[in-house]
Write an enzyme that holds these catalytic residues in place. Structure first.
Site, PDB file in Angstrom:
ATOM      1  N   ASP A  98      48.950  29.413  37.050  1.00 14.16           N
ATOM      2  CA  ASP A  98      50.265  29.580  37.681  1.00 14.16           C
ATOM      3  C   ASP A  98      50.524  28.743  38.921  1.00 14.16           C
ATOM      4  O   ASP A  98      51.402  29.057  39.708  1.00 14.16           O
ATOM      5  CB  ASP A  98      50.423  31.060  38.059  1.00 14.16           C
ATOM      6  N   GLU A 134      54.120  31.775  41.998  1.00 16.61           N
ATOM      7  CA  GLU A 134      53.276  31.784  40.800  1.00 16.61           C
ATOM      8  C   GLU A 134      53.941  32.443  39.602  1.00 16.61           C
ATOM      9  O   GLU A 134      53.785  31.998  38.464  1.00 16.61           O
ATOM     10  CB  GLU A 134      51.942  32.469  41.111  1.00 16.61           C
ATOM     11  N   HIS A 211      45.324  34.861  51.240  1.00 20.74           N
ATOM     12  CA  HIS A 211      45.913  33.520  51.320  1.00 20.74           C
ATOM     13  C   HIS A 211      47.325  33.418  50.756  1.00 20.74           C
ATOM     14  O   HIS A 211      47.992  32.416  50.926  1.00 20.74           O
ATOM     15  CB  HIS A 211      45.044  32.515  50.562  1.00 20.74           C
ATOM     16  N   ARG A 213      51.097  33.055  49.724  1.00 24.58           N
ATOM     17  CA  ARG A 213      52.264  32.596  50.482  1.00 24.58           C
ATOM     18  C   ARG A 213      53.140  33.757  50.937  1.00 24.58           C
ATOM     19  O   ARG A 213      53.644  33.769  52.057  1.00 24.58           O
ATOM     20  CB  ARG A 213      53.109  31.668  49.597  1.00 24.58           C
ATOM     21  N   HIS A 244      40.480  30.966  54.075  1.00 24.71           N
ATOM     22  CA  HIS A 244      41.156  29.893  53.318  1.00 24.71           C
ATOM     23  C   HIS A 244      41.504  28.741  54.270  1.00 24.71           C
ATOM     24  O   HIS A 244      41.756  28.969  55.456  1.00 24.71           O
ATOM     25  CB  HIS A 244      42.425  30.489  52.708  1.00 24.71           C
TER      26      HIS A 244
HETATM   27  C1  UD1 Z   1      47.546  27.434  45.993  1.00 25.03           C
HETATM   28  C2  UD1 Z   1      48.415  27.905  44.822  1.00 25.03           C
HETATM   29  C3  UD1 Z   1      48.159  29.374  44.554  1.00 25.03           C
HETATM   30  C4  UD1 Z   1      46.672  29.666  44.384  1.00 25.03           C
HETATM   31  C5  UD1 Z   1      45.916  29.125  45.605  1.00 25.03           C
HETATM   32  C6  UD1 Z   1      44.427  29.321  45.457  1.00 25.03           C
HETATM   33  C7  UD1 Z   1      50.658  26.932  44.480  1.00 25.03           C
HETATM   34  C8  UD1 Z   1      52.056  26.931  44.932  1.00 25.03           C
HETATM   35  N1  UD1 Z   1      49.830  27.768  45.151  1.00 25.03           N
HETATM   36  O1  UD1 Z   1      48.003  28.109  47.151  1.00 25.03           O
HETATM   37  O2  UD1 Z   1      48.817  29.737  43.380  1.00 25.03           O
HETATM   38  O3  UD1 Z   1      46.464  31.059  44.338  1.00 25.03           O
HETATM   39  O4  UD1 Z   1      46.200  27.728  45.721  1.00 25.03           O
HETATM   40  O5  UD1 Z   1      43.788  29.154  46.696  1.00 25.03           O
HETATM   41  O6  UD1 Z   1      50.301  26.189  43.599  1.00 25.03           O
HETATM   42  N2  UD1 Z   1      44.063  23.239  52.255  1.00 25.03           N
HETATM   43  C9  UD1 Z   1      43.084  22.354  52.701  1.00 25.03           C
HETATM   44  N3  UD1 Z   1      42.036  22.066  51.860  1.00 25.03           N
HETATM   45  C10 UD1 Z   1      41.904  22.622  50.625  1.00 25.03           C
HETATM   46  C11 UD1 Z   1      42.902  23.533  50.201  1.00 25.03           C
HETATM   47  C12 UD1 Z   1      43.969  23.821  51.022  1.00 25.03           C
HETATM   48  O7  UD1 Z   1      43.149  21.843  53.803  1.00 25.03           O
HETATM   49  O8  UD1 Z   1      40.929  22.312  49.925  1.00 25.03           O
HETATM   50  C13 UD1 Z   1      45.205  23.554  53.155  1.00 25.03           C
HETATM   51  C14 UD1 Z   1      46.205  22.380  53.278  1.00 25.03           C
HETATM   52  O9  UD1 Z   1      46.686  22.335  54.593  1.00 25.03           O
HETATM   53  C15 UD1 Z   1      47.342  22.810  52.330  1.00 25.03           C
HETATM   54  C16 UD1 Z   1      47.316  24.321  52.537  1.00 25.03           C
HETATM   55  O10 UD1 Z   1      45.927  24.652  52.636  1.00 25.03           O
HETATM   56  O11 UD1 Z   1      48.565  22.218  52.677  1.00 25.03           O
HETATM   57  C17 UD1 Z   1      47.965  25.135  51.451  1.00 25.03           C
HETATM   58  O12 UD1 Z   1      47.563  24.694  50.159  1.00 25.03           O
HETATM   59  P1  UD1 Z   1      48.555  24.957  48.898  1.00 25.03           P
HETATM   60  O13 UD1 Z   1      47.906  24.445  47.651  1.00 25.03           O
HETATM   61  O14 UD1 Z   1      49.925  24.475  49.221  1.00 25.03           O
HETATM   62  O15 UD1 Z   1      48.671  26.528  48.873  1.00 25.03           O
HETATM   63  P2  UD1 Z   1      47.604  27.680  48.605  1.00 25.03           P
HETATM   64  O16 UD1 Z   1      47.974  28.824  49.466  1.00 25.03           O
HETATM   65  O17 UD1 Z   1      46.217  27.160  48.668  1.00 25.03           O
HETATM   66  N1  UDP Z   2      36.361  32.043  45.735  1.00 27.69           N
HETATM   67  C1  UDP Z   2      35.349  31.157  46.146  1.00 27.69           C
HETATM   68  N2  UDP Z   2      35.074  31.052  47.480  1.00 27.69           N
HETATM   69  C2  UDP Z   2      35.754  31.763  48.424  1.00 27.69           C
HETATM   70  C3  UDP Z   2      36.786  32.642  48.006  1.00 27.69           C
HETATM   71  C4  UDP Z   2      37.084  32.742  46.647  1.00 27.69           C
HETATM   72  O1  UDP Z   2      34.717  30.511  45.312  1.00 27.69           O
HETATM   73  O2  UDP Z   2      35.434  31.621  49.618  1.00 27.69           O
HETATM   74  C5  UDP Z   2      36.672  32.137  44.289  1.00 27.69           C
HETATM   75  C6  UDP Z   2      36.758  33.533  43.713  1.00 27.69           C
HETATM   76  O3  UDP Z   2      35.505  33.980  43.253  1.00 27.69           O
HETATM   77  C7  UDP Z   2      37.766  33.370  42.571  1.00 27.69           C
HETATM   78  C8  UDP Z   2      38.662  32.263  43.066  1.00 27.69           C
HETATM   79  O4  UDP Z   2      37.948  31.587  44.112  1.00 27.69           O
HETATM   80  O5  UDP Z   2      37.153  32.901  41.376  1.00 27.69           O
HETATM   81  C9  UDP Z   2      39.948  32.834  43.582  1.00 27.69           C
HETATM   82  O6  UDP Z   2      40.622  31.878  44.316  1.00 27.69           O
HETATM   83  P1  UDP Z   2      41.861  32.221  45.219  1.00 27.69           P
HETATM   84  O7  UDP Z   2      41.728  33.611  45.750  1.00 27.69           O
HETATM   85  O8  UDP Z   2      41.996  31.109  46.199  1.00 27.69           O
HETATM   86  O9  UDP Z   2      43.081  32.072  44.206  1.00 27.69           O
HETATM   87  P2  UDP Z   2      43.824  33.064  43.188  1.00 27.69           P
HETATM   88  O10 UDP Z   2      42.831  33.631  42.240  1.00 27.69           O
HETATM   89  O11 UDP Z   2      44.529  34.076  44.004  1.00 27.69           O
HETATM   90  O12 UDP Z   2      44.800  32.156  42.502  1.00 27.69           O
END
Ligand code: UD1
Ligand code: UDP
Length: 373
Positions: A98, A134, A211, A213, A244
């Site tokens: 998603d 999502e 984490h 949104r 996160h």
């Molecule tokens: C995204 C997904 C969400 C998923 C989540 C898992 C969308 C809209 N959202 O949300 O569905 O549950 O990932 O974690 O697709 N960042 C870093 N390094 C990383 C990852 C993130 O610096 O490796 C920071 C960056 O500043 C980035 C911010 O996190 O801009 C947010 O990342 P983003 O992918 O927009 O949203 P998530 O909340 O991670």
């Molecule tokens: N996870 C991880 N390290 C962490 C936190 C979560 O490997 O520090 C794993 C967790 O076991 C799960 C996945 O990341 O498999 C979930 O990711 P997240 O919560 O970011 O996204 P969502 O499932 O809500 O899309």
């Protein structure tokens, strides 16, 4: 016949975890050429998973920017993926779940008239703004997909209600169980000594993640304040919170929980230690989707820090409870589970509504059936 070209497209940590076993199963099949394209919507958190499962992407769009907006992620992914799809000309692309990468991937494939297989299809909260974006990403991806790999019967029912033909849906189980079974071990030792030093037998360790949104701002403030109160009032409680990398999450987490005793704020953990930490913890507080699926199979109660869930199976089974995002409710339900053993034992059941660890193989077999090979 030439090999079937299947290109897996993903961009974030959870997609990578749940697609890793599928990619391994695709690679093992001699009739298939497996191609991997990452958008890198996440960077470090994605790379952790790629390195654990030894996956080297064939294409890496490297789109992540700090504080990226939904429009930015979607357009950068769409433009980049169009180029890669034109070049690779896959028979089918596989997207997962998603995220904005998922939706952009399905749309880019549709524009090139390439088939789309949707892994983890059919989860619905029925609220377009929660989880945001999502829920909408999933619904839009369903419209663009030719084959839907649903983890559960309930997920299939959601798709049928939306008019998707039954013959296009396959119930597979969730690939997260395939991944989990590969990494959790009873005798696991952490590389990070701080995690080995925690007394999991005599302390009640709460594993916290947040984490989403829709929780940024006030809801997250409520969550962290409730956790702070719980720790300060219970000397036997310790909290581990892998924070996160989103700067908006980090500011709030360090602001409220930064200097609280018995709260360990750590960097996002690699999947292997994280999954094993679930297994050693007493209680999980999370707004994550994937963790709601993992913790029940390890017999750990989960309090979901959201007002709805698209994963009702474990709620029905009693190991997952929705507590919402109000401070009092989180404080009160968590306190009950800390003090009331009967209540805790009732929730701490090892149940697994999400499959038998063979979902990836079912997905590959059904892709081959689709092409009659
Ligand atoms: C995204 C997904 C969400 C998923 C989540 C898992 C969308 C809209 N959202 O949300 O569905 O549950 O990932 O974690 O697709 N960042 C870093 N390094 C990383 C990852 C993130 O610096 O490796 C920071 C960056 O500043 C980035 C911010 O996190 O801009 C947010 O990342 P983003 O992918 O927009 O949203 P998530 O909340 O991670
Ligand atoms: N996870 C991880 N390290 C962490 C936190 C979560 O490997 O520090 C794993 C967790 O076991 C799960 C996945 O990341 O498999 C979930 O990711 P997240 O919560 O970011 O996204 P969502 O499932 O809500 O899309």
């Amino acid at each position: 016949m030439n090999k079937l070209k299947i290109m897996s497209v993903f961009g974030t940590r959870p997609e990578a975890i749940k697609m890793a076993p599928v990619i391994k199963a695709l690679e093992e099949d001699e009739k298939i050429q497996s191609i991997v394209c990452v958008t890198a919507q996440h960077r470090e958190m994605l790379d952790q998973v790629l390195s654990l499962f030894e996956i080297t992407p064939d294409y890496d769009l490297n789109i992540m920017k700090a504080g990226q907006s939904l429009g930015e992620i979607t357009t950068r992914a769409l433009i980049g993926l169009e180029e890669v799809i034109k070049k690779v000309k896959p028979h089918m692309i596989l997207v997962h779940g998603d995220t904005s990468t998922t939706f952009a991937g399905a749309l880019a494939a549709f524009y090139q008239q390439v088939n789309v297989g949707h892994v983890e299809a059919g989860l619905r909260s029925h609220n377009m703004y929660s989880p945001y974006p999502e829920e909408m990403n999933r619904s839009l991806t369903a419209r663009l997909s030719n084959i839907h790999f649903s983890p559960t019967k309930g997920n299939e029912e959601n798709l049928l209600k939306e008019g998707i033909e039954k013959e296009k849906i396959v119930i597979t189980g969730n690939t997260v169980i395939d991944a989990l079974l590969q990494v959790v071990r009873k005798d696991y030792k952490f590389e990070d000594e701080r995690l080995n030093q925690i007394d999991y037998e005599n302390k009640k360790v709460i594993l916290l993640t947040s984490h989403r949104r829709e929780n940024l701002g006030k809801p997250m403030e409520n969550i962290f304040t409730a956790v702070k109160e719980i720790v300060l009032e219970n000397e036997d409680v310790e909290v581990v919170f892998p924070v996160h990398l989103n700067p908006k999450v980090r500011d709030l987490a360090y602001g409220i929980l930064g200097n609280v005793e018995r709260v360990h704020l750590i960097e996002p953990l690699e999947y292997e230690p994280f999954a094993n930490l679930i297994g050693k913890s007493y209680l999980i507080l999370t707004d994550s989707g994937g963790i709601q699926e993992e913790a029940p199979s390890l017999g750990k109660p989960v309090l979901v820090l959201r007002t709805e869930t698209e994963r009702p199976e474990a709620v029905k089974a009693g190991t997952v409870k929705m507590v919402g995002v109000e401070k009092e409710a989180i404080y009160s339900v968590a306190s009950t589970l800390i003090h009331d053993k009967k209540c805790y034992d009732k929730m701490a059941n090892a149940i697994n509504p999400y499959g038998d660890g063979q979902a990836s193989y079912r997905i590959v077999e059904n892709i081959k059936n689709y092409y009659k090979i």
